[in-house]
Design an enzyme around this catalytic site. Structure first.
Site, mmCIF file in Angstrom:
data_model
loop_
_atom_site.group_PDB
_atom_site.id
_atom_site.type_symbol
_atom_site.label_atom_id
_atom_site.label_comp_id
_atom_site.label_asym_id
_atom_site.label_seq_id
_atom_site.Cartn_x
_atom_site.Cartn_y
_atom_site.Cartn_z
ATOM 1 N N HIS A 17 0.832 -1.200 0.000
ATOM 2 C CA HIS A 17 0.000 0.000 0.000
ATOM 3 C C HIS A 17 0.868 1.251 0.000
ATOM 4 O O HIS A 17 1.487 1.587 1.006
ATOM 5 C CB HIS A 17 -0.889 -0.031 1.243
ATOM 6 C CG HIS A 17 -1.887 1.065 1.330
ATOM 7 N ND1 HIS A 17 -1.856 2.025 2.320
ATOM 8 C CD2 HIS A 17 -2.949 1.360 0.557
ATOM 9 C CE1 HIS A 17 -2.863 2.849 2.158
ATOM 10 N NE2 HIS A 17 -3.545 2.473 1.088
ATOM 11 N N GLU A 44 1.649 -0.327 -5.132
ATOM 12 C CA GLU A 44 0.461 0.476 -5.428
ATOM 13 C C GLU A 44 0.792 1.957 -5.542
ATOM 14 O O GLU A 44 1.076 2.610 -4.541
ATOM 15 C CB GLU A 44 -0.588 0.292 -4.316
ATOM 16 C CG GLU A 44 -1.883 1.013 -4.639
ATOM 17 C CD GLU A 44 -2.514 1.708 -3.440
ATOM 18 O OE1 GLU A 44 -3.696 2.058 -3.545
ATOM 19 O OE2 GLU A 44 -1.828 1.923 -2.420
ATOM 20 N N ASP A 46 -0.846 5.601 -6.257
ATOM 21 C CA ASP A 46 -2.005 6.453 -6.486
ATOM 22 C C ASP A 46 -1.587 7.504 -7.501
ATOM 23 O O ASP A 46 -0.555 8.158 -7.322
ATOM 24 C CB ASP A 46 -2.443 7.143 -5.192
ATOM 25 C CG ASP A 46 -2.949 6.172 -4.140
ATOM 26 O OD1 ASP A 46 -3.500 5.128 -4.506
ATOM 27 O OD2 ASP A 46 -2.799 6.477 -2.941
ATOM 28 N N HIS A 59 -0.782 10.302 -2.870
ATOM 29 C CA HIS A 59 -2.068 9.839 -2.366
ATOM 30 C C HIS A 59 -3.184 10.803 -2.734
ATOM 31 O O HIS A 59 -4.304 10.404 -3.035
ATOM 32 C CB HIS A 59 -2.017 9.661 -0.848
ATOM 33 C CG HIS A 59 -3.338 9.310 -0.241
ATOM 34 N ND1 HIS A 59 -4.106 8.259 -0.689
ATOM 35 C CD2 HIS A 59 -4.032 9.888 0.766
ATOM 36 C CE1 HIS A 59 -5.207 8.188 0.034
ATOM 37 N NE2 HIS A 59 -5.196 9.168 0.913
ATOM 38 N N GLU A 145 -4.071 3.335 -8.704
ATOM 39 C CA GLU A 145 -5.397 3.898 -8.462
ATOM 40 C C GLU A 145 -5.528 5.217 -9.203
ATOM 41 O O GLU A 145 -4.666 6.092 -9.098
ATOM 42 C CB GLU A 145 -5.652 4.136 -6.975
ATOM 43 C CG GLU A 145 -7.030 4.749 -6.722
ATOM 44 C CD GLU A 145 -7.313 5.078 -5.273
ATOM 45 O OE1 GLU A 145 -8.285 5.820 -5.015
ATOM 46 O OE2 GLU A 145 -6.559 4.609 -4.391
#
Length: 325
Positions: A17, A44, A46, A59, A145
């Site tokens: 994460h 991951e 963002d 983020h 994401e």
């Protein structure tokens, strides 16, 4: 096959994460590299755009909490207030900076009260291309994401085409690619479904609903019929973890819900978020002591979720998640 075994059909995947964000400032090459060293199957990022349209890893597009921008006198006049997904936000935003300007900033810890500041100022903001280069070199997947896609499309900086172009350039075009794309919105996942063959994940929170207004609430998406509708454009869901195992009034884990079974019945994978080691985040039955910064029994919490049949999980602490699996 990826080096860390992400194609092992029977093995839940471990998604780092924002990298090894429990140990190093999130969304930095150092954090991603540490996560890979610790056994992550996927890292991951963002994704948000710069003013010149380059996708970078933060983020949020508001970056005062994760960079040193607020202390940079040359950028003082960039501070502003914007409405993002219906909320008023004040600070500095990636879309107001060129990539060259963002590269002069340095990352800082987003949760200093829990994780300290020893690594502040050491690392720069990475681009999506830099993250793909790292992932390919180390044999792991990426799990990007798309952040605030409706907002960014409205200001002329849509995310989808640039993301797909980067994946295509890497040779990642279909469901066999080591890629999942995730979003809290619906319409951009539907657009992506027509643009790429890589796997798509519908993120769902315990409260609220998609910012694009496609549903009044995420809860509507989590009924058996709602999950079938999700399966028409996505390959899985990424639920807030309390949707899989709720916490009772005493903050201890209770019995699992039917979400995993219902999602599997609809043909969807389930990758809950986010597993963190600090007592502050853990359910009461897995904490150790009273200090919110101290680490409790993260492995015990993860094992309880693995017992529900989840297909993967997001963790800030990759090594602990890999060991628990």
């Amino acid at each position: 096959m990826l080096a860390s075994g992400v194609n092992a059909a029977d093995r839940p995947i471990v998604i780092a994460h924002r990298g090894a964000s429990g140990l190093l400032p999130e969304h930095t090459i150092a954090a991603y590299t540490r996560a890979i060293d610790d056994g992550a199957d996927f890292i991951e990022p963002d994704l948000v755009p710069t003013r010149d349209g380059v996708l970078v890893a933060r983020h949020e597009n508001e970056i005062s909490g994760t960079t040193d921008v607020a202390s940079r006198a040359e950028f003082a006049d960039r501070k502003t207030t914007k409405t993002i997904d219906g909320a008023s936000v004040t600070g500095w935003f990636t879309e107001d900076f060129t990539l060259a300007e963002l590269k002069t900033l340095r990352a800082r810890e987003r949760l200093p009260e829990l994780r300290g500041t020893a690594n502040d100022g050491r690392f720069e903001i990475p681009t999506l291309d830099e993250i793909i280069t790292l992932a390919k070199a180390r044999g792991v997947g990426i799990y990007p994401e798309t952040k605030h896609p409706t907002y960014f499309a409205a200001i002329g900086l849509p995310l989808e085409a640039k993301l797909v172009a980067a994946l295509d350039a890497a040779g990642w075009r279909d469901a066999d690619a080591p890629v999942f794309i995730q979003s809290f919105e619906v319409n951009n996942l539907k657009r992506l479904d027509g643009m790429t063959g890589v796997r798509l994940i519908q993120l769902v929170a315990a409260e609220g609903g998609p910012a694009d207004g496609t549903y009044r609430s995420y809860a509507e998406m989590l009924t058996p019929e709602g999950l079938k509708a999700v399966a028409a454009y996505a390959d899985g869901i990424g639920p807030e973890k309390t949707l899989v195992i709720p916490r009772g009034p005493d903050m201890r884990l209770t019995s699992p819900t039917r979400l995993v079974a219902d999602a599997h019945a609809a043909g969807l994978k389930v990758h809950p978020w986010t597993f963190r080691a600090e007592n502050y985040f853990l359910p009461a039955d897995h904490r150790k002591g009273e200090d919110p910064r101290a680490h409790g029994e993260l492995a015990g919490e993860i094992r309880a979720y693995l017992a529900t049949g989840i297909d993967g999980l997001f963790s800030d602490f990759t090594a602990e998640a890999v060991a628990a699996r």
